[in-house]
Design a protein around this motif. Structure first.
Motif, short mmCIF file in Angstrom:
data_model
loop_
_atom_site.label_atom_id
_atom_site.label_comp_id
_atom_site.label_asym_id
_atom_site.label_seq_id
_atom_site.Cartn_x
_atom_site.Cartn_y
_atom_site.Cartn_z
N SER A 49 3.75 6.54 1.46
CA SER A 49 4.55 7.74 1.75
C SER A 49 5.46 8.05 0.58
O SER A 49 5.51 7.31 -0.39
CB SER A 49 5.36 7.53 3.03
OG SER A 49 6.27 6.48 2.85
N GLY A 50 6.17 9.10 0.67
CA GLY A 50 7.06 9.51 -0.40
C GLY A 50 8.37 8.74 -0.40
O GLY A 50 8.63 7.90 0.46
N ALA A 51 9.21 9.07 -1.38
CA ALA A 51 10.48 8.36 -1.54
C ALA A 51 11.42 8.60 -0.36
O ALA A 51 12.06 7.66 0.12
CB ALA A 51 11.15 8.78 -2.85
N PHE A 52 11.50 9.83 0.12
CA PHE A 52 12.40 10.11 1.23
C PHE A 52 11.98 9.36 2.49
O PHE A 52 12.82 8.76 3.19
CB PHE A 52 12.45 11.62 1.52
CG PHE A 52 13.33 11.97 2.67
CD1 PHE A 52 14.71 11.93 2.54
CD2 PHE A 52 12.79 12.32 3.90
CE1 PHE A 52 15.54 12.23 3.62
CE2 PHE A 52 13.60 12.61 4.97
CZ PHE A 52 14.98 12.58 4.84
N GLY A 83 12.41 0.21 -0.51
CA GLY A 83 11.56 1.34 -0.11
C GLY A 83 11.46 2.37 -1.20
O GLY A 83 10.38 2.88 -1.50
N PHE A 84 12.58 2.69 -1.83
CA PHE A 84 12.57 3.66 -2.93
C PHE A 84 11.76 3.13 -4.11
O PHE A 84 10.93 3.86 -4.68
CB PHE A 84 14.00 3.97 -3.37
CG PHE A 84 14.08 4.89 -4.54
CD1 PHE A 84 13.78 6.24 -4.40
CD2 PHE A 84 14.42 4.42 -5.80
CE1 PHE A 84 13.83 7.10 -5.48
CE2 PHE A 84 14.47 5.26 -6.89
CZ PHE A 84 14.18 6.61 -6.73
N LEU A 89 6.54 3.09 -7.28
CA LEU A 89 5.35 2.37 -7.76
C LEU A 89 4.08 2.90 -7.10
O LEU A 89 3.02 2.88 -7.71
CB LEU A 89 5.49 0.88 -7.48
CG LEU A 89 6.51 0.12 -8.32
CD1 LEU A 89 6.61 -1.32 -7.85
CD2 LEU A 89 6.13 0.17 -9.78
N GLY A 90 4.18 3.35 -5.86
CA GLY A 90 3.02 3.88 -5.14
C GLY A 90 2.49 5.17 -5.74
O GLY A 90 1.33 5.52 -5.55
N ARG A 91 3.33 5.90 -6.48
CA ARG A 91 2.86 7.13 -7.12
C ARG A 91 1.83 6.85 -8.19
O ARG A 91 1.01 7.70 -8.50
CB ARG A 91 4.04 7.86 -7.76
CG ARG A 91 4.93 8.54 -6.79
CD ARG A 91 5.97 9.31 -7.54
NE ARG A 91 6.85 9.98 -6.61
CZ ARG A 91 7.90 10.68 -6.98
NH1 ARG A 91 8.19 10.78 -8.26
NH2 ARG A 91 8.64 11.26 -6.09
N SER A 164 -3.20 8.10 8.64
CA SER A 164 -2.35 8.91 9.50
C SER A 164 -1.64 10.00 8.72
O SER A 164 -1.39 11.07 9.24
CB SER A 164 -1.32 8.04 10.21
OG SER A 164 -0.42 7.51 9.28
N SER A 165 -1.28 9.71 7.48
CA SER A 165 -0.58 10.64 6.57
C SER A 165 0.56 11.38 7.27
O SER A 165 0.61 12.59 7.33
CB SER A 165 -1.55 11.64 5.94
OG SER A 165 -2.11 12.49 6.92
N ILE A 166 1.47 10.58 7.82
CA ILE A 166 2.64 11.13 8.50
C ILE A 166 3.58 11.66 7.46
O ILE A 166 3.91 11.04 6.51
CB ILE A 166 3.33 10.07 9.38
CG1 ILE A 166 2.43 9.68 10.50
CG2 ILE A 166 4.64 10.58 9.91
CD1 ILE A 166 3.00 8.62 11.40
#
Length: 166
Positions: A49-52, A83-84, A89-91, A164-166
């Motif tokens: 998921s994203g940073a937020f 998490g941030f 890193l996930g990007r 799921s891409s929530i």
């Protein structure tokens, strides 16, 4: 319909975390210390998921864990920072290709998590010399167990969160 099913599974996994913390089986422990379940959940969530969303998940997990543990230290800041960091890193996208990278990231994250709690306890509470030895043993055992379970648990959760891409 499948998106609702996957969302409900994710929420169920999130609310099972306090149960895992309380009733973790003895065979999942090392010296009576269990893996860091919030780290094992936050790592794949943050990468997918994203940073937020990752910072919010760190806040939510920190509130849940702080609500069921005793002590003056808080898990919220370190979970939000992890998490941030993991969302950044996930990007890059190459983390989900190798399950051992989940183990390394979980080891670093669990070590930072345990070190944060250990340092907060040293600062906020007056304790004896025996606490330092006990805290270090707990820190090492928990980070090793979390790193050992992460290559098994985290890719499965990352795949679930990706679908799921929530």
């Amino acid at each position: 319909m499948t998106n609702i099913k996957q969302t409900s599974i994710i929420i169920l996994i999130l609310f099972l975390m306090p149960v895992l913390i309380f009733i973790a089986p003895r065979w999942l422990s090392l010296f009576g210390i269990h893996p860091s379940w919030p780290i094992l959940w936050l790592l794949p969530w943050s990468i997918e998921s994203g940073a937020f969303a990752a910072i919010f998940a760190g806040l939510l997990l920190g509130l849940i864990v702080d609500g069921i543990t005793i002590g003056l230290g808080s898990q919220i800041p370190v979970l939000m920072l992890l998490g941030f960091w993991w969302s950044r890193l996930g990007r890059k996208g190459s983390l989900t290709k190798n399950s051992l990278s989940f183990g390394l990231l979980a080891w670093i994250g669990s070590f930072c998590f345990g070190l944060s709690i250990w340092l907060q306890t040293i600062v906020f509470e007056t304790s004896h010399q025996s606490f330092y030895t006990w805290g270090f043993k707990t820190l090492i055992a928990q980070s090793l167990l979390t790193a050992a379970f992460a290559p098994v648990i985290s890719p499965w959760l990352a795949k679930l969160f990706r679908k799921s891409s929530i």
